[in-house]
Design a protein around this motif. Sequence first.
Motif: not given
Length: 274
Positions: A136, A138, A245, A248-253
């Motif tokens: 990808t 990323a 990751r 660029e950490p994924p946004p927290r829910r």
Amino acid sequence: MAVKREELRHARERCRCLRFLQKGVAWLQPGAKEASVLLDGGERGTISILLDVLKALEKDDLVSVREDQVALTAAGIACARRLAAKQEPFASQHREIERRVLHQAAQKRFITASLSESPLAQLANRRMRNGKPFLTRAEFDAGERLRTDYTRGQIMPRLSASWMASVSGKKHGSGAGGGVELTQAALASRQRVDRALVAVGPELAGVLVDICCFLKGFEQVEMERGWPVRSAKVVLKTALGVLARHYEPPPRRESGTARSILHWGAQDYRPKLA
């Protein structure tokens, strides 16, 4: 006349050195003659080069010498392409170089990605059976970012003295203040590399350094580590996913809503109102 021959000899040596390093990094070894050194390319073989020629290439910023490792710089890669191109040499040096933008929080970071100089770039051009890219965007950007930080983190102000001492066989060290001698930019790059490798973990950090930073081929990595054939690509993709990751950490829910609260009770259970 003798001066003319010497100039031609140096020109040929420069071309031979650049073409050899275009295929990958090499390691310095003492030469049989006092005025020469050996460039050991592993499976690619070994060539002898004049010490003055190598010093001139480093002075011209065409090669980078870090301790006992020699590699082409961005300018050296472009020069080697011009030498290899039979037609339109100056256009050929730019055809596979792409300027990319990495987004980190609210900041933008620019890197130069070469699409042919590393095994990672070559892997990014491959596609799976369903037609999708094997890597990808990323994952590829994460590998290029690690390579950029690694390269910048190796910059030393007394570079020539270090590798000259290494080739001559004299012992040398960075000294107690080796970290202080690094420039602020190089030190920051080295710290980013350390944090990234710690985040990835020791099981996956090695393959990232070998392929993204040392530019080792997949077959060489598999042979050195005793892995099955074609397994390095899969392990690398996994490592790049973890590295991406980290950058660029994924946004927290968001949590704590009423819908996320569950309660188990009997069929005739009724909640009590306070």
